[in-house]
Design a protein around this motif. Structure first.
Motif, PDB file in Angstrom:
ATOM      1  N   PHE A  15     -27.152-110.628 -73.270  1.00 39.02           N
ATOM      2  CA  PHE A  15     -26.924-111.272 -71.978  1.00 39.02           C
ATOM      3  C   PHE A  15     -27.290-110.346 -70.820  1.00 39.02           C
ATOM      4  CE2 PHE A  15     -24.270-113.895 -74.720  1.00 39.02           C
ATOM      5  CZ  PHE A  15     -24.530-115.167 -74.235  1.00 39.02           C
ATOM      6  N   GLN A  16     -28.093-109.320 -71.132  1.00 41.85           N
ATOM      7  CA  GLN A  16     -28.583-108.366 -70.122  1.00 41.85           C
ATOM      8  C   GLN A  16     -27.431-107.785 -69.302  1.00 41.85           C
ATOM      9  OE1 GLN A  16     -31.752-110.197 -67.884  1.00 41.85           O
ATOM     10  NE2 GLN A  16     -32.913-110.735 -69.719  1.00 41.85           N
ATOM     11  N   ASN A  17     -26.312-107.538 -70.021  1.00 45.29           N
ATOM     12  CA  ASN A  17     -25.122-106.883 -69.458  1.00 45.29           C
ATOM     13  C   ASN A  17     -24.496-107.637 -68.287  1.00 45.29           C
ATOM     14  OD1 ASN A  17     -25.114-104.573 -71.247  1.00 45.29           O
ATOM     15  ND2 ASN A  17     -26.941-103.872 -70.143  1.00 45.29           N
ATOM     16  N   LEU A  24     -26.982-116.048 -77.029  1.00 50.27           N
ATOM     17  CA  LEU A  24     -25.682-116.062 -77.710  1.00 50.27           C
ATOM     18  C   LEU A  24     -25.859-115.894 -79.216  1.00 50.27           C
ATOM     19  CD1 LEU A  24     -22.568-116.619 -77.664  1.00 50.27           C
ATOM     20  CD2 LEU A  24     -23.139-119.038 -77.946  1.00 50.27           C
ATOM     21  N   ARG A  25     -26.787-116.648 -79.785  1.00 47.68           N
ATOM     22  CA  ARG A  25     -26.993-116.581 -81.242  1.00 47.68           C
ATOM     23  C   ARG A  25     -27.532-115.207 -81.657  1.00 47.68           C
ATOM     24  NH1 ARG A  25     -26.385-121.376 -83.767  1.00 47.68           N
ATOM     25  NH2 ARG A  25     -26.424-123.273 -82.506  1.00 47.68           N
ATOM     26  N   ALA A  26     -28.371-114.621 -80.805  1.00 44.18           N
ATOM     27  CA  ALA A  26     -28.901-113.285 -81.113  1.00 44.18           C
ATOM     28  C   ALA A  26     -27.768-112.259 -81.141  1.00 44.18           C
ATOM     29  CB  ALA A  26     -29.950-112.891 -80.075  1.00 44.18           C
ATOM     30  N   GLY A  41     -22.808-109.968 -88.122  1.00 42.18           N
ATOM     31  CA  GLY A  41     -22.923-110.029 -89.579  1.00 42.18           C
ATOM     32  C   GLY A  41     -21.965-111.005 -90.221  1.00 42.18           C
ATOM     33  N   THR A  42     -21.391-111.907 -89.452  1.00 46.35           N
ATOM     34  CA  THR A  42     -20.418-112.876 -89.967  1.00 46.35           C
ATOM     35  C   THR A  42     -20.925-114.289 -89.707  1.00 46.35           C
ATOM     36  OG1 THR A  42     -18.645-111.349 -89.394  1.00 46.35           O
ATOM     37  CG2 THR A  42     -18.004-113.623 -89.849  1.00 46.35           C
ATOM     38  N   LYS A  43     -20.714-115.181 -90.674  1.00 53.64           N
ATOM     39  CA  LYS A  43     -21.120-116.572 -90.491  1.00 53.64           C
ATOM     40  C   LYS A  43     -20.285-117.199 -89.378  1.00 53.64           C
ATOM     41  CE  LYS A  43     -22.830-117.622 -95.149  1.00 53.64           C
ATOM     42  NZ  LYS A  43     -22.659-118.503 -96.316  1.00 53.64           N
ATOM     43  N   TYR A  44     -20.934-118.042 -88.574  1.00 52.19           N
ATOM     44  CA  TYR A  44     -20.235-118.643 -87.449  1.00 52.19           C
ATOM     45  C   TYR A  44     -20.749-120.064 -87.209  1.00 52.19           C
ATOM     46  CZ  TYR A  44     -24.512-117.761 -84.820  1.00 52.19           C
ATOM     47  OH  TYR A  44     -25.826-117.758 -84.395  1.00 52.19           O
ATOM     48  N   THR A  45     -19.967-120.834 -86.488  1.00 52.76           N
ATOM     49  CA  THR A  45     -20.352-122.182 -86.069  1.00 52.76           C
ATOM     50  C   THR A  45     -19.955-122.360 -84.613  1.00 52.76           C
ATOM     51  OG1 THR A  45     -19.884-123.034 -88.292  1.00 52.76           O
ATOM     52  CG2 THR A  45     -20.103-124.653 -86.528  1.00 52.76           C
ATOM     53  N   ILE A  46     -20.906-122.809 -83.787  1.00 54.90           N
ATOM     54  CA  ILE A  46     -20.586-123.117 -82.386  1.00 54.90           C
ATOM     55  C   ILE A  46     -19.997-124.536 -82.364  1.00 54.90           C
ATOM     56  CG2 ILE A  46     -21.483-123.408 -80.047  1.00 54.90           C
ATOM     57  CD1 ILE A  46     -23.711-121.445 -80.760  1.00 54.90           C
TER      58      ILE A  46
END
Length: 982
Positions: free
Chosen positions: A742-744, A781-783, A789-794
Motif C-alpha cells: 500500500f506504499q506505506n 491487498l492480495r499481494a 503464507g496463510t490461506k485467506y478469504t475476503i
C-alpha cells in the motif's frame, strides 16, 4: 370499550393479509428444499431445477408459479444474503462540459474544477456551485455563449441570462439523472439480479443500488460504469500508419534522449532499420512478439514498447502485416505509449484525422498477451463517427458458426441505410477491402474487414468473448447510452458465507430475546403478562407481514430494530399494568381498575411512541442502507405495537372479564415491588450534574489523548475488508506485511471477533476516480496477504468515497440537530411549558455527550471496534428516543397531578415535591422497561454477531444513560430552568 367490532374486523383483516404475505416464503422454501434434494450438492443441477420450476404453478389453490412467489417473498438485505451495494454518481461536470461542446476556455474549466472541489467538501448543488464560481471568475461573460446553439435554440436563446442558463443546466442535470436511473435499471434487469433495489438519492446526483446474491465485482463494474457510447469508425490500415509511427519514434528519440551526441546522430539510421529488426526478432513464418532490446530502448523509444505487426513475405523479406492493427503493446506498456502520444511535440505531428484507440482486451500473440492498437479515421468536420449507437434498435447474445459467443446488432431503418452505404464504400475495392471499427466507450471491440455490402442492417460483434461478456454487452447496447459518465463512489460487498453467519446470529439473538421478554412478562405480571405475550406474538406477525407486503428489505440492523421494538412494545403494557395496579391498590374492582388503567396510561403511551416515531422518521430521511432498514422496522414496529399493546390486549381483557376470569397483575414476589418509594431525586440533582460533568470532562481529555474520535470509513472515506484466515493472526504482523503493497499509506488492521477474522481499513487510492482503482487496491491487498503464507478469504468489502463521507457527516449533524429541534417543539406544544422543552433538549445533548465520552474513554480498551459511523448515529438517535420516552411519561404524570389540583404550575417546595412524586410513582415503569430493553440488547450483543456489536454496545450504554438522564437530569433540571415563584 367503543368500536370493538371494528377493531376485531381490522385485526382479523390485517392478520389475513400478513399470513398471505408471509405464505410465499413457505412455498418458495419448499421448492428450494426439493431442488437441494434433487441436486445432491451440485449447484448447477440445483439452478437448473429452479429454472425449470420458474413457470410451474407451486402455490396451492391460487396456482401462482415459482417465479411469482419468489418475487413476493421477504427481501433479505446484503448482510443476510450476501451481494453488492453500490452508490453510483452521475458526473454532472462531464455533462456540463459536453453541453458546452468541450470548450477549452481556461476560466470555464477552472470554474468547473472549483465547483467539483466544493462539491467534494460537502456542497450540494453542482450546477449552482458552477454558475456562482463562473460569475466570480468571469463577471462580464455570458454563459449562453458557451451553451446556446442550433440544437437547443428553443430551450436556450443566444441572449439568455445566466439565471436562464442555470435553469437550463439544472433541467438537463435532472433529466440526465432520471435517464441514467432508467438505463441502469434496464441493465440490472438484464443482468438477472433477483429483487434488486434501486433508489435515487434525492437532492444529489447519486443512485443507490442493492443487488442481493451478486458476487462478481468486475462484471458489475463494467455493467454499471460503461457509458455505452457505441460508434462505428473507418480505420487506417497498417501500411498507411507506419510512416506516422516512424516519425513519432524519431521525434521521441530526439527529445527524450539525454545521452552522447553520437547516440543522437545514429538515431535516424537505427530508426530506418527498425522494421527489419522487428521482423528478424520473430521466427520464420511467425509474428514478432519480442518488444524490447537494449539497443532499441535507447534509440527508439516508441518501437521499444510498441511492436509493428509484420510478417515475412514470399521472398523472405520483412513486410507490414495487412489489416487495421497498427501496433502490439504489452499491457504494462500501454500507459507509456499513451503518455508518448500526449506529448505536445508528438501531438503536433499526428494528423487531425487520426485517433488512436486500444482493443477492449488483450489478445494472445505467441506466448505473450498484447493489446492491439488501432488508428481511427475521423473524416467528418465535427469529429463525429460515421455511425452512432442511436442506429441500434436491438442487440442480442448469440453464437457464430463455430459456436463462439457473439453479439448480434439490429439497426433502425435509417441506421440500416447509412450502414449499407458505409459497408458498400469499405468493400468497393476488391483488392483493398477496408475495415470498420466497432467502438464502445472508446475501446475497439472488433474491427472486421468488410467483404461485402451489408444491406439488412444486421451485424455482429465477434472476438474472444465469454458468454457472460456477450450477454452483458448485448444488455448494455439494448439499454442505451448514459447521458453522462457514471462512477461507483461507494461500494459494499458481502460474501455468501458471511451472510449465512449473519442469518444464524440474527435468528438466534431474535429467538433468545423474544423468549427473555415472554418469560419476564409471564413471571412478573402473572396472567396479565400472558395477555401481553399474546399481543407480542400478534405484533410480531403484523410487523413481519407488513414488511413483506411493503417490499421492505430485512437487514441485520432491521432484525435488531424488530427486537428493540418488541422490547419497547412491552413499555406500553408495563405502563398500563402499573396504572392498573395503582387503581387496584385504591380498592377498585378489577374491571374498573383495567378501565382506569388504560385511560390514564394512554397519554403517556401516545407521547412516548410519537417521540420514537419522529426519531425513526428522521433516521429514515437522513440515513441510508442499513440505517434505513433499522428505521423502517422501527417505524412499522411502533405503529403495530400501539395497535396490539393497546387495542388487542384491551379486547382480550374485556373477553376475560365477560367470562368472569380471575385476572391477576402480579404474584406474591412482585405485587408489592416499588411500593412506598420516596427517593429525593430533586434534592440530589447537583450531585448528578457533577457526575455527568466529570464524565464529560474525562471524555474531552481522552478525546485529545486519542487524537480525536475514531471515525469509520463512512465518515472519512476509505475501503474496509473483512478477511477470514485459516488460523489466528497477529494484527501488527499482518499490518507490517501489507504496508509495502500500500506504499506505506495509512492502514488499520484489527480483529473482527475471533483472531482469525481481521478488519483491514485503508485510504489507499480512495480519491482516484479511475475505474481501475478498485482493482489496484484489491491487488495490493492480495499481494500483501500472500506474504502471510496463510490461506485467506475476503468475506466482505466496503468502499466510501470522500464525497459520500462528507455528505454523511453533514447528514449526521443534521439528524441530531433536527431531532433536538423537533423534540423541543413537540414538548412545548404538548405540555405548553418552555422550561419542559429546554429541559428535554438539554437532556438530549447531555446524552449525546455522555455516549461520546464513553466511546473515547473505552476506545482501545474493549475487544471490539468503537468507530463513529452511520450506525453510531442511529444508536445516538435511539438513545435520544429512550430519554424522551421516559421523560414524557414523567411530564405526563406531572400534568395529570396539576390538572387534579386545578393549577397551571407549582413553585418552590411544592414543585420539588410534585416532581419527586412523579419520578417515584413512575419509577417502577422506568426500571422495568429499562431492564427489559437492556436484557434484550444484551442478548443481541452476545449472540448477534460482530458486525453489529459496536452498534448494540452504543444502545446498551445509551439505555443506561437514558434511564439515568430521565430520572436525574431532564426532569430535575426543569426546576433550575423554571420560574422560582408565581
Amino acid at each position: 370499550m367503543q368500536g370493538k367490532g371494528f377493531i376485531k374486523f381490522m385485526a382479523i383483516l390485517l392478520g389475513i393479509v400478513c399470513v398471505y404475505s408471509l405464505s410465499f416464503n413457505f412455498v418458495t422454501s419448499k421448492v428450494e428444499k426439493d431442488a437441494k434434494a434433487y441436486a445432491k450438492g451440485d449447484p448447477a443441477k440445483e439452478k437448473a431445477y429452479l429454472d425449470s420450476m420458474s413457470t410451474v404453478p407451486v402455490y396451492p389453490i391460487f396456482g401462482f408459479d415459482y417465479q411469482f412467489c419468489k418475487g413476493k417473498e421477504i427481501n433479505l438485505g446484503l448482510d443476510l444474503k450476501g451481494g453488492m451495494n453500490v452508490t453510483m454518481e452521475i458526473s454532472l461536470g462531464e455533462l456540463v462540459k459536453s453541453l458546452a461542446n468541450h470548450t477549452d476556455d481556461a476560466n470555464f474549466n477552472k470554474a468547473l474544477a472549483t465547483a467539483q472541489t466544493q462539491l467534494n467538501a460537502g456542497g450540494k448543488d453542482f450546477i449552482s456551485l458552477f454558475v456562482n464560481e463562473f460569475e466570480k471568475i468571469s463577471p462580464n461573460v455570458k454563459l449562453a455563449d458557451y451553451f446556446s446553439n442550433q440544437d437547443n435554440a428553443q430551450q436556450l436563446k443566444a441572449n439568455a441570462s445566466n439565471a436562464d442558463v442555470k435553469s437550463y443546466l439544472s433541467k438537463e442535470a435532472t433529466s440526465a439523472i432520471d435517464r441514467s436511473f432508467i438505463i441502469i435499471r434496464s441493465r440490472i434487469d438484464g443482468f438477472g439480479v433477483v429483487s434488486p433495489n434501486m433508489q435515487k438519492q434525492e437532492g444529489t446526483n447519486r443512485i443507490l443500488i442493492e443487488m442481493p446474491g451478486v458476487q462478481d465485482k468486475e462484471r458489475v463494474h463494467k455493467l454499471l460504469q460503461g457509458s455505452a457510447e457505441l460508434q462505428f469508425w473507418q480505420v487506417y490500415q497498417n501500411e498507411e500508419v507506419y510512416s506516422i509511427m516512424e516519425n513519432i519514434n524519431k521525434t521521441l528519440a530526439s527529445t527524450l534522449k539525454d545521452t552522447a551526441a553520437t547516440a543522437v546522430k545514429d538515431t535516424a539510421t537505427k530508426a530506418k532499420s527498425a522494421l527489419a529488426n522487428l521482423a528478424k526478432k520473430g521466427t520464420t513464418g511467425k509474428d514478432s512478439t519480442d518488444l524490447k532490446t537494449k539497443e532499441l530502448s535507447k534509440s527508439n523509444p516508441l518501437f521499444a514498447v510498441l511492436n509493428i505487426p509484420t510478417y515475412q513475405n514470399q521472398q523472405g523479406q520483412p513486410a507490414l502485416r495487412p489489416g487495421p492493427t497498427v501496433g502490439w503493446v504489452l499491457p504494462k506498456d500501454t500507459a507509456k505509449v499513451n503518455s508518448y502520444f500526449r506529448r505536445p511535440e508528438v501531438a503536433a505531428i499526428i494528423p487531425q484525422s487520426f485517433k488512436f484507440m486500444w482493443g477492449v482486451r488483450p489478445t494472445e500473440l505467441g506466448a505473450a498477451k498484447v493489446f492491439e492498437l488501432y488508428a481511427i479515421k475521423s473524416v467528418s468536420p465535427d469529429g463525429k463517427p460515421d455511425l452512432g449507437g442511436e442506429a441500434i434498435s436491438d442487440a442480442r447474445h448469440d453464437y457464430d458458426q463455430k459456436g463462439k459467443p457473439e453479439v448480434t446488432m439490429y439497426m433502425t431503418g435509417e441506421g440500416a441505410q447509412k450502414w449499407k452505404k458505409i459497408t458498400a464504400e469499405a468493400s468497393a475495392d476488391a483488392n483493398n477491402k477496408k475495415s470498420i471499427a466497432i467502438v464502445l466507450d472508446n475501446a475497439v471491440y472488433s474491427a472486421p474487414t468488410v467483404q461485402n455490402e451489408i444491406p439488412n442492417g444486421i451485424s455482429s460483434i465477434t472476438g474472444n468473448f465469454t458468454v457472460n461478456e456477450t450477454q452483458d454487452l448485448a444488455n448494455i447496447l439494448k439499454a442505451g447510452k448514459l447521458p453522462a459518465p457514471a462512477r461507483i463512489v461507494g461500494e459494499f460487498v458481502v460474501g455468501p458465507s458471511l451472510g449465512e453467519a449473519a442469518i444464524h446470529n440474527g435468528l438466534m439473538s431474535f429467538v433468545l430475546a423474544f423468549i427473555v421478554i415472554l418469560v419476564f412478562m409471564a413471571l412478573y405480571y402473572n396472567k396479565a403478562g400472558w395477555v401481553a405475550n399474546l399481543a407480542l406474538v400478534i405484533n410480531l406477525l403484523f410487523i413481519m407481514g407488513i414488511l413483506v407486503s411493503l417490499g421492505a428489505v430485512l437487514t441485520l440492523p432491521g432484525i435488531a430494530g424488530i427486537i428493540l421494538v418488541i422490547g419497547l412494545s412491552v413499555d406500553a403494557n408495563i405502563l398500563i399494568f402499573e396504572r392498573v395496579r395503582e387503581e387496584l391498590n385504591h380498592g377498585k374492582s378489577t374491571a374498573v381498575s383495567i378501565k382506569e388503567g388504560f385511560k390514564h396510561a394512554m397519554p403517556s403511551i401516545i407521547d412516548s411512541n410519537v417521540t420514537v416515531l419522529i426519531l425513526g422518521v428522521i433516521l429514515y430521511i437522513f440515513g441510508s442502507g442499513p440505517v434505513q432498514g433499522f428505521a423502517t422496522t422501527l417505524c412499522i414496529g411502533i405503529l403495530s405495537s400501539l395497535f396490539c399493546a393497546v387495542l388487542i390486549s384491551r379486547l382480550v381483557f374485556d373477553s376475560l372479564l365477560n367470562k368472569n376470569a380471575n385476572i391477576t397483575f402480579g404474584n406474591k414476589a412482585t405485587i408489592h415491588a416499588f411500593k412506598n418509594i420516596a427517593f429525593n431525586f430533586v434534592g440530589r440533582r447537583k450531585i448528578y450534574y457533577t457526575i455527568s460533568s466529570i464524565i464529560i470532562i474525562l471524555g474531552i481529555i481522552f478525546y485529545f489523548k486519542n487524537g480525536g474520535l475514531r471515525l469509520g470509513i463512512d465518515f472519512k472515506g476509505g475501503r474496509t475488508y473483512i478477511v477470514h484466515f485459516d488460523k489466528g493472526m497477529d494484527t501488527e504482523d499482518v499490518k507490517a506485511k501489507l504496508a509495502p503493497s500500500f506504499q506505506n499509506e495509512e492502514i488499520q488492521v484489527k480483529t473482527a471477533g475471533a483472531d482469525n477474522e481481521l478488519k483491514i481499513t485503508t485510504t489507499y487510492h480512495i480519491t482516484d476516480q479511475d475505474a481501475g482503482a478498485d482493482k489496484i487496491v484489491e491487488d495490493a491487498l492480495r499481494a500483501g496477504l500472500a506474504k502471510t503464507g496463510t490461506k485467506y478469504t475476503i468475506e466482505s468489502n466496503q468502499k466510501v468515497g470522500p464525497i459520500i463521507a462528507s455528505d454523511l457527516v453533514y447528514s449526521a449533524y443534521g439528524a441530531i440537530l433536527f431531532s433536538c429541534l423537533l423534540m423541543f417543539v413537540y414538548i412545548i406544544v404538548r405540555f405548553k411549558k418552555l422550561n419542559y422543552g429546554l429541559g428535554a433538549v438539554i437532556a438530549l445533548f447531555h446524552d449525546v455527550l455522555l455516549v461520546l465520552s464513553f466511546y473515547t474513554i473505552l476506545d482501545g480498551v474493549l475487544p471490539f471496534s468503537l468507530e463513529i459511523g452511520q450506525d453510531f448515529i442511529a444508536a445516538i438517535l435511539t438513545v435520544m428516543s429512550y430519554t424522551m420516552t421516559e421523560t414524557v411519561v414523567v411530564f405526563d404524570r406531572i400534568r395529570e397531578k396539576l390538572a387534579e389540583a386545578g393549577k397551571d404550575d407549582l413553585y418552590g417546595e411544592e414543585r420539588n415535591t410534585l416532581i419527586n412524586f412523579a419520578l417515584n410513582s413512575t419509577l417502577s415503569r422506568t426500571i422495568l422497561t429499562s431492564l427489559t430493553v437492556f436484557f434484550v440488547l444484551l442478548v443481541v450483543f452476545i449472540f448477534g454477531g460482530e458486525s453489529i456489536r459496536g452498534f448494540i454496545f452504543a444502545l446498551l450504554i445509551g439505555r443506561v444513560i437514558g434511564t439515568y438522564s430521565s430520572l436525574c437530569i431532564s426532569t430535575p433540571i426543569v426546576i433550575d430552568l423554571g420560574k422560582k415563584h408565581a
